[in-house]
Design an enzyme around this catalytic site. Structure first.
Site, mmCIF file in Angstrom:
data_model
loop_
_atom_site.group_PDB
_atom_site.id
_atom_site.type_symbol
_atom_site.label_atom_id
_atom_site.label_comp_id
_atom_site.label_asym_id
_atom_site.label_seq_id
_atom_site.Cartn_x
_atom_site.Cartn_y
_atom_site.Cartn_z
ATOM 1 C CG ASP A 1 46.066 -2.722 40.147
ATOM 2 O OD1 ASP A 1 46.378 -3.328 41.196
ATOM 3 O OD2 ASP A 1 45.499 -1.619 40.155
ATOM 4 N N GLY B 1 44.105 -5.722 48.972
ATOM 5 C CA GLY B 1 44.576 -5.129 50.218
ATOM 6 C C GLY B 1 44.228 -5.921 51.464
ATOM 7 C CB CYS C 1 48.978 -4.108 42.485
ATOM 8 S SG CYS C 1 48.102 -4.499 44.014
ATOM 9 C CB THR D 1 48.589 -4.898 47.967
ATOM 10 O OG1 THR D 1 48.007 -3.743 48.589
ATOM 11 C CG2 THR D 1 48.371 -6.107 48.858
ATOM 12 C CB CYS E 1 46.869 2.538 46.638
ATOM 13 S SG CYS E 1 45.683 1.530 45.709
#
Length: 285
Positions: A28, A61, A92, A94, A204
């Protein structure tokens, strides 16, 4: 044996050797991926786990897609060079939405991504209103909107993008109190609705770390949904059916990208999650 912080050029002192176990990387940008790791570890306790977090480029992000892809591939490559991997989990949202194709093309081990749990949330909602709480990047990306169109087109989807909540989760793991007033301010658009979402997707991996505080702020009876348990089940299936025979008898280890004072302060947290050492990972690029 005492746990040591390690620099990238220092050999890692492993704990008492054990039987070789399949090596699984959980990655992450920050420490939010520990929520996913915890679900996997609960289901599969007898693996060799590596946790890597990118405290140099955190948070992802607000980064460009090209940057994220290049960065994630470089980090997974660096880990693979140290420990042959049976499987990698990109914990993660994103990074998952943009980097999975490149990772799967480059590596021959399975790569599991994390996507917002929109499909189960659409099944669970009673009032037809689903909230998606994620980073601004996840909220904006076309992949997220494709998931909504595919699995929740009959629901009213209310999206909130927040980078501040990521910071709140990181601070909590550093031992700081979470401000409920800050959460109320972030969630104000929902709290002001005549009929707010009855089901909220934690889009998230940092946000399950704030579950206790979120339940104090959101209306009573709100369901919180994340993808951690589903990721764990997928990991178990892939390890049994598709993963290469990549094993290690070493102790679990965590990698950061820079050995900062803030990273060092995370060592007690990482120890509680079962990681013996924290080491700086040398990454090219």
């Amino acid at each position: 044996m005492a746990t040591k912080l390690q620099d990238g050029n220092t050999p890692c002192l492993a704990a008492t050797p054990s039987e070789p176990r399949p090596t699984v990387l959980v990655f992450d940008s920050g420490v939010g991926g520990l929520s996913v790791y915890d679900e996997i570890r609960h289901l599969l306790p007898d693996l060799h786990y590596i946790y890597a977090f990118d405290n140099v480029a955190f948070p992802y992000g607000e980064k460009s897609e090209a940057f994220i892809v290049e960065r994630v591939v470089a980090i997974v490559t660096a880990v693979q060079e140290r420990y042959p991997l049976a499987l990698a989990v990109v914990a993660c949202n994103t990074a998952s939405t943009v980097s999975l194709p490149a990772l799967r093309e480059k590596f021959d081990f399975p790569v599991v991504g994390v996507v917002p749990a929109i499909k189960p949330a659409a099944r669970l909602t009673a009032n037809g209103i689903v909230g998606l709480l994620a980073t601004r990047g996840t909220v904006k990306r076309s992949y997220t909107h494709e998931l909504i169109a595919r699995f929740a087109n009959e629901c009213q989807i209310e999206m909130l993008g927040s980078a501040e909540m990521v910071e709140l989760a990181e601070a909590k793991l550093h031992g700081e109190d979470v401000s409920l007033d800050a959460l109320k301010r972030i969630l104000r658009p929902w709290l002001r609705m005549k009929e707010p979402p009855d089901t909220v997707v934690l889009g998230c991996t940092h946000f399950p770390l704030l579950q206790e505080e979120l339940l104090q702020v959101l209306p009573e009876g709100t369901r919180l949904v994340d993808s951690g348990a589903a990721i764990a089940r997928r990991t178990a299936w892939l390890l049994e059916h598709e993963a290469p025979d990549a094993k290690s008898a070493d102790a679990n280890i965590a990698f950061c990208m820079a050995m900062t004072p803030e990273a060092e302060q995370l060592l007690p947290v990482l120890q509680r999650y079962g990681f013996e050492t924290l080491e700086k990972l040398a990454v090219l690029g």
